[in-house]
Design an enzyme around this catalytic site. Structure first.
Site, PDB file in Angstrom:
ATOM      1  N   GLY A   1       0.714  -1.434  -0.066  1.00 10.54           N
ATOM      2  CA  GLY A   1       0.622   0.003  -0.509  1.00 10.54           C
ATOM      3  C   GLY A   1       1.199   1.541  -0.024  1.00 10.54           C
ATOM      4  N   GLY A   2       2.217   1.193  -0.107  1.00 12.16           N
ATOM      5  CA  GLY A   2       3.400   2.040   0.447  1.00 12.16           C
ATOM      6  C   GLY A   2       3.156   2.842  -1.484  1.00 12.16           C
ATOM      7  N   GLY A   3       2.850   2.258  -3.020  1.00 13.62           N
ATOM      8  CA  GLY A   3       3.205   2.253  -3.871  1.00 13.62           C
ATOM      9  C   GLY A   3       4.305   1.927  -4.391  1.00 13.62           C
ATOM     10  N   LYS A   4       4.869   1.198  -3.972  1.00 17.24           N
ATOM     11  CA  LYS A   4       5.925  -0.086  -4.958  1.00 17.24           C
ATOM     12  C   LYS A   4       6.305  -0.085  -5.873  1.00 17.24           C
ATOM     13  CE  LYS A   4       6.737  -2.024  -0.898  1.00 17.24           C
ATOM     14  NZ  LYS A   4       5.313  -1.451   0.038  1.00 17.24           N
ATOM     15  N   THR A   5       4.974  -0.558  -5.898  1.00 18.57           N
ATOM     16  CA  THR A   5       4.218  -1.318  -7.271  1.00 18.57           C
ATOM     17  C   THR A   5       4.122  -0.396  -8.436  1.00 18.57           C
ATOM     18  OG1 THR A   5       3.874  -3.435  -6.503  1.00 18.57           O
ATOM     19  CG2 THR A   5       3.392  -3.759  -8.718  1.00 18.57           C
ATOM     20  N   GLU A 127       9.385  -7.350  -5.929  1.00 15.38           N
ATOM     21  CA  GLU A 127       9.189  -8.613  -5.414  1.00 15.38           C
ATOM     22  C   GLU A 127       9.059 -10.320  -5.862  1.00 15.38           C
ATOM     23  OE1 GLU A 127       8.270  -8.926  -1.836  1.00 15.38           O
ATOM     24  OE2 GLU A 127       8.644  -6.919  -1.763  1.00 15.38           O
TER      25      GLU A 127
END
Length: 189
Positions: A1-5, A127
């Site tokens: 949910g942090g925006g990495k993807t 990931e």
């Protein structure tokens, strides 16, 4: 949910920024023709992209130029895909829809071999070892050592072990940078 993807998808060109500017090699990504950009990137997620067909067809999909038998064998070796030679039909083995005839680690290593054959300058890994058992993770990590040589690589990982050889590690929390440094520097925290 942090925006990495989301960041990865923006860099890959799968999404366009709604505000701000994303620069790749001093060029605004919204000004780059994606058909000229895609051959230069390799994108690997925790669920590797394989399709119903043979191992050979999967390996050749997206490769640039003529792929010799020697280049194919080298990619298989570097990606730790020797399991291919143990299969009844070897490289001609049908892997089934979404690679159902292969383990997660085998699919991931097959996807790495595809990246070797594509030979991109930029590699994006989202990931890539999250769904693997420890044996498969070790095999994939060994394949990454070869894959990363001479390339720009961006890796998203929750485990520090996955990115220990990175030149620069950025730790995000809720979309904000909270730490930055090398593996050794971050272990001291």
């Amino acid at each position: 949910g942090g925006g990495k993807t989301t960041i990865m998808k923006l860099i890959a060109g799968y999404m366009r920024p709604t505000n701000g500017t994303l620069m790749i090699d001093n060029q605004n990504i919204t000004k780059i023709r994606l058909d000229s950009y895609y051959p230069h990137i390799g994108y690997l997620t925790q669920e590797p992209s394989v399709f119903d067909g043979t191992i050979e067809e999967n390996l050749l999909y997206g490769a640039r130029g003529k792929i010799t038998k020697e280049k194919m064998q080298k990619a298989i070796e570097l990606a730790e895909c020797q399991f291919i030679y143990e299969l009844e039909d070897g490289i001609k083995t049908e892997i089934g829809e979404r690679g159902v005839r292969l383990s997660g680690g085998q699919k991931q290593r097959l996807a790495i071999a595809k990246i070797f054959l594509k030979d991109p300058e930029i590699i994006l890994l989202d990931e890539p070892t999250a769904a693997l058992d420890s044996y498969s993770e070790q095999k994939v990590a060994k394949a990454f050592e070869h894959l990363f040589e001479g390339r720009t690589v961006i890796v998203i990982a929750h485990r520090l072990q996955t990115v220990k050889s990175a030149d620069d590690i950025i730790v995000l929390e809720k979309g904000k940078v909270v730490e930055r440094g090398t593996h050794k520097e971050l272990l001291k925290l």
